[in-house]
Design a protein around this motif. Structure first.
Motif, PDB file in Angstrom:
ATOM      1  N   GLU A  36       0.817  -1.218   0.000  1.00 42.90           N
ATOM      2  CA  GLU A  36       0.000   0.000   0.000  1.00 42.90           C
ATOM      3  C   GLU A  36       0.845   1.260   0.000  1.00 42.90           C
ATOM      4  O   GLU A  36       0.404   2.316  -0.459  1.00 42.90           O
ATOM      5  N   SER A  37       2.075   1.166   0.518  1.00 42.58           N
ATOM      6  CA  SER A  37       2.947   2.337   0.578  1.00 42.58           C
ATOM      7  C   SER A  37       3.811   2.496  -0.675  1.00 42.58           C
ATOM      8  O   SER A  37       4.585   3.438  -0.786  1.00 42.58           O
ATOM      9  N   GLY A  38       3.692   1.549  -1.607  1.00 48.21           N
ATOM     10  CA  GLY A  38       4.511   1.597  -2.811  1.00 48.21           C
ATOM     11  C   GLY A  38       5.827   0.864  -2.666  1.00 48.21           C
ATOM     12  O   GLY A  38       6.640   0.858  -3.602  1.00 48.21           O
ATOM     13  N   ALA A  39       6.071   0.241  -1.503  1.00 49.52           N
ATOM     14  CA  ALA A  39       7.281  -0.566  -1.332  1.00 49.52           C
ATOM     15  C   ALA A  39       7.176  -1.816  -2.193  1.00 49.52           C
ATOM     16  O   ALA A  39       6.080  -2.337  -2.433  1.00 49.52           O
ATOM     17  N   MET A  40       8.326  -2.313  -2.661  1.00 49.90           N
ATOM     18  CA  MET A  40       8.346  -3.468  -3.551  1.00 49.90           C
ATOM     19  C   MET A  40       8.618  -4.753  -2.790  1.00 49.90           C
ATOM     20  O   MET A  40       9.384  -4.781  -1.835  1.00 49.90           O
ATOM     21  N   LYS A  41       7.963  -5.798  -3.217  1.00 53.27           N
ATOM     22  CA  LYS A  41       8.201  -7.154  -2.747  1.00 53.27           C
ATOM     23  C   LYS A  41       8.506  -8.020  -3.955  1.00 53.27           C
ATOM     24  O   LYS A  41       7.730  -8.009  -4.908  1.00 53.27           O
ATOM     25  N   PRO A  42       9.616  -8.764  -3.986  1.00 56.08           N
ATOM     26  CA  PRO A  42      10.636  -8.919  -2.961  1.00 56.08           C
ATOM     27  C   PRO A  42      11.302  -7.603  -2.564  1.00 56.08           C
ATOM     28  O   PRO A  42      11.391  -6.678  -3.375  1.00 56.08           O
ATOM     29  N   HIS A  43      11.787  -7.572  -1.311  1.00 61.44           N
ATOM     30  CA  HIS A  43      12.466  -6.385  -0.823  1.00 61.44           C
ATOM     31  C   HIS A  43      13.691  -6.079  -1.667  1.00 61.44           C
ATOM     32  O   HIS A  43      14.035  -4.900  -1.894  1.00 61.44           O
ATOM     33  N   ALA A  44      14.380  -7.107  -2.130  1.00 67.06           N
ATOM     34  CA  ALA A  44      15.569  -6.926  -2.964  1.00 67.06           C
ATOM     35  C   ALA A  44      15.137  -6.601  -4.390  1.00 67.06           C
ATOM     36  O   ALA A  44      15.211  -7.433  -5.311  1.00 67.06           O
ATOM     37  N   SER A  45      14.638  -5.396  -4.570  1.00 69.58           N
ATOM     38  CA  SER A  45      14.182  -4.909  -5.864  1.00 69.58           C
ATOM     39  C   SER A  45      14.584  -3.444  -5.997  1.00 69.58           C
ATOM     40  O   SER A  45      14.699  -2.737  -4.997  1.00 69.58           O
ATOM     41  N   VAL A  46      14.798  -3.019  -7.220  1.00 71.67           N
ATOM     42  CA  VAL A  46      15.165  -1.628  -7.497  1.00 71.67           C
ATOM     43  C   VAL A  46      14.319  -1.151  -8.672  1.00 71.67           C
ATOM     44  O   VAL A  46      14.106  -1.904  -9.627  1.00 71.67           O
ATOM     45  N   SER A  47      13.853   0.089  -8.605  1.00 68.58           N
ATOM     46  CA  SER A  47      13.125   0.669  -9.735  1.00 68.58           C
ATOM     47  C   SER A  47      13.551   2.120  -9.890  1.00 68.58           C
ATOM     48  O   SER A  47      14.039   2.737  -8.941  1.00 68.58           O
ATOM     49  N   GLY A  48      13.374   2.668 -11.068  1.00 70.20           N
ATOM     50  CA  GLY A  48      13.741   4.066 -11.244  1.00 70.20           C
ATOM     51  C   GLY A  48      13.755   4.500 -12.690  1.00 70.20           C
ATOM     52  O   GLY A  48      13.109   3.894 -13.551  1.00 70.20           O
ATOM     53  N   LEU A  49      14.524   5.559 -12.943  1.00 66.71           N
ATOM     54  CA  LEU A  49      14.576   6.219 -14.240  1.00 66.71           C
ATOM     55  C   LEU A  49      15.988   6.151 -14.799  1.00 66.71           C
ATOM     56  O   LEU A  49      16.957   6.020 -14.058  1.00 66.71           O
ATOM     57  N   MET A  50      16.090   6.286 -16.116  1.00 68.08           N
ATOM     58  CA  MET A  50      17.384   6.462 -16.761  1.00 68.08           C
ATOM     59  C   MET A  50      17.297   7.708 -17.637  1.00 68.08           C
ATOM     60  O   MET A  50      16.392   7.829 -18.470  1.00 68.08           O
ATOM     61  N   VAL A  51      18.212   8.636 -17.397  1.00 68.65           N
ATOM     62  CA  VAL A  51      18.253   9.917 -18.102  1.00 68.65           C
ATOM     63  C   VAL A  51      19.596  10.025 -18.814  1.00 68.65           C
ATOM     64  O   VAL A  51      20.642   9.745 -18.218  1.00 68.65           O
ATOM     65  N   ALA A  52      19.590  10.447 -20.076  1.00 65.33           N
ATOM     66  CA  ALA A  52      20.807  10.417 -20.893  1.00 65.33           C
ATOM     67  C   ALA A  52      21.580  11.731 -20.902  1.00 65.33           C
ATOM     68  O   ALA A  52      22.762  11.736 -21.256  1.00 65.33           O
ATOM     69  N   LEU A  53      20.978  12.826 -20.532  1.00 63.17           N
ATOM     70  CA  LEU A  53      21.611  14.139 -20.644  1.00 63.17           C
ATOM     71  C   LEU A  53      22.979  14.157 -19.962  1.00 63.17           C
ATOM     72  O   LEU A  53      23.084  13.828 -18.774  1.00 63.17           O
ATOM     73  N   PRO A  54      24.041  14.543 -20.673  1.00 63.60           N
ATOM     74  CA  PRO A  54      25.376  14.554 -20.053  1.00 63.60           C
ATOM     75  C   PRO A  54      25.465  15.443 -18.819  1.00 63.60           C
ATOM     76  O   PRO A  54      26.239  15.161 -17.900  1.00 63.60           O
ATOM     77  N   GLU A  55      24.675  16.526 -18.791  1.00 61.59           N
ATOM     78  CA  GLU A  55      24.722  17.450 -17.667  1.00 61.59           C
ATOM     79  C   GLU A  55      23.896  16.982 -16.472  1.00 61.59           C
ATOM     80  O   GLU A  55      23.953  17.604 -15.405  1.00 61.59           O
ATOM     81  N   ALA A  56      23.137  15.915 -16.633  1.00 61.10           N
ATOM     82  CA  ALA A  56      22.302  15.430 -15.526  1.00 61.10           C
ATOM     83  C   ALA A  56      23.189  14.954 -14.383  1.00 61.10           C
ATOM     84  O   ALA A  56      24.245  14.365 -14.600  1.00 61.10           O
ATOM     85  N   ARG A  57      22.760  15.210 -13.154  1.00 61.29           N
ATOM     86  CA  ARG A  57      23.536  14.794 -11.992  1.00 61.29           C
ATOM     87  C   ARG A  57      22.607  14.443 -10.843  1.00 61.29           C
ATOM     88  O   ARG A  57      21.448  14.860 -10.801  1.00 61.29           O
ATOM     89  N   TYR A  58      23.150  13.685  -9.911  1.00 63.36           N
ATOM     90  CA  TYR A  58      22.385  13.284  -8.738  1.00 63.36           C
ATOM     91  C   TYR A  58      22.331  14.426  -7.732  1.00 63.36           C
ATOM     92  O   TYR A  58      23.251  15.249  -7.649  1.00 63.36           O
ATOM     93  N   PHE A  59      21.249  14.461  -6.976  1.00 66.52           N
ATOM     94  CA  PHE A  59      21.087  15.473  -5.931  1.00 66.52           C
ATOM     95  C   PHE A  59      20.095  14.944  -4.907  1.00 66.52           C
ATOM     96  O   PHE A  59      19.432  13.931  -5.128  1.00 66.52           O
ATOM     97  N   SER A  60      20.013  15.625  -3.796  1.00 69.43           N
ATOM     98  CA  SER A  60      19.048  15.264  -2.752  1.00 69.43           C
ATOM     99  C   SER A  60      17.966  16.329  -2.682  1.00 69.43           C
ATOM    100  O   SER A  60      18.269  17.524  -2.572  1.00 69.43           O
ATOM    101  N   VAL A  61      16.713  15.905  -2.765  1.00 71.18           N
ATOM    102  CA  VAL A  61      15.608  16.858  -2.667  1.00 71.18           C
ATOM    103  C   VAL A  61      15.615  17.545  -1.302  1.00 71.18           C
ATOM    104  O   VAL A  61      15.430  18.756  -1.195  1.00 71.18           O
ATOM    105  N   GLY A  62      15.835  16.768  -0.249  1.00 70.91           N
ATOM    106  CA  GLY A  62      15.847  17.338   1.093  1.00 70.91           C
ATOM    107  C   GLY A  62      14.452  17.732   1.566  1.00 70.91           C
ATOM    108  O   GLY A  62      13.440  17.217   1.090  1.00 70.91           O
ATOM    109  N   ARG A  63      14.400  18.677   2.485  1.00 64.50           N
ATOM    110  CA  ARG A  63      13.127  19.102   3.071  1.00 64.50           C
ATOM    111  C   ARG A  63      12.312  19.950   2.098  1.00 64.50           C
ATOM    112  O   ARG A  63      12.866  20.744   1.339  1.00 64.50           O
ATOM    113  N   ILE A  64      11.007  19.754   2.139  1.00 71.05           N
ATOM    114  CA  ILE A  64      10.105  20.584   1.332  1.00 71.05           C
ATOM    115  C   ILE A  64       9.081  21.248   2.259  1.00 71.05           C
ATOM    116  O   ILE A  64       8.852  20.798   3.377  1.00 71.05           O
TER     117      ILE A  64
END
Length: 263
Positions: free
Chosen positions: A208-236
């Protein structure tokens, strides 16, 4: 695209640093001994259990803090994201890395055989060891899949030749933000990805919370832009919470539960 990986195919992609961290191992000798034991376990599991991956490339474009994804089966699907809001940040949002006119985005998921999480209940130590290895295998599958996507399936980096150290240091072009991680903290986005990818193809179900079962699972996006970088959203703030809930089409109180750690 659906992949089935043998454990021995993924073993070179395992990032052992996270395995050592999970065991709180800092001494090099302890780390080496634990790795040797883990590799023996992986050899025993190889051939009896597998790891699975899904990937699909979609046309898309950005619309403010959202990305509009065009699916052959679902039509246009709006995928909202969160923006950095705290002072001192660059106020980034993942949609900043998608062109507003026309672009492409990859969606992916990886998971392990269900048995890796339920076949070893009679031995607590082995259960913990295999759970930690299952987590590493799911991440390794994401790493290998992303390499295949960059070099062949999407093909935007066909001449890439990186060492494992360079892969783990994320020196490839583009990014692979995973759901639940700092730049994509809302686990309920798994419901959006599930609609587009059909996680059940590789045995993933959502809580119900959107967690995946099996727990050992990964999901996400792939972005190709060379300038794209990781960041932390932090507090909103409450203002972004209200706006995000509106864009998700969900009640504010529901989104408050999903984003409690960001508020």
């Amino acid at each position: 695209m659906k992949r089935t990986y043998e454990i021995h195919d993924l073993q070179p992609y395992v990032n052992w640093a996270y395995f050592y961290y999970a065991w709180q191992l800092r001494n090099p000798e302890q780390q080496q001994k634990s790795r040797e034991e883990a590799e023996t376990v992986l050899h025993r599991l190889d051939g009896n259990y597998h790891v699975y991956a899904l990937f699909q490339l979609f046309d898309c474009y950005s619309d403010g803090d959202d990305v509009i994804i065009s699916s052959p089966m679902k039509g246009l699907c709006r995928c909202p994201f969160l923006r950095q809001q705290a002072q001192g940040t660059d106020h980034l949002c993942l949609s900043d890395f998608i062109h507003p006119d026309k672009d492409r985005i990859g969606l992916f998921a990886t998971s392990v055989d269900h048995g890796l999480e339920c076949d070893f209940d009679n031995d607590p130590y082995q259960k913990m060891m295999i759970q930690l290895l299952a987590d590493r295998l799911a991440e390794a599958a994401a790493e290998k899949l992303h390499e295949e996507v960059r070099r062949k399936e999407w093909g935007y980096a066909p001449n890439e030749h990186l060492t494992m150290e360079e892969l783990h240091a994320e020196r490839f072009q583009g990014i692979r933000p995973a759901v639940g991680y700092p730049s994509l903290p809302d686990t309920s986005l798994n419901f959006v990805l599930d609609e587009l990818l059909q996680f059940k193809q590789i045995g993933i179900r959502l809580t119900e919370s959107g967690a995946m079962k099996p727990h050992a699972s990964v999901s996400g996006l792939m972005v190709a832009l060379p300038e794209a970088r990781y960041f932390s959203v932090g507090r909103i703030g409450e203002d972004q919470l209200r706006d995000y809930a509106h864009r998700r089409g969900l009640p504010i109180q529901t989104m408050r539960k999903f984003l409690a750690s960001q508020l």
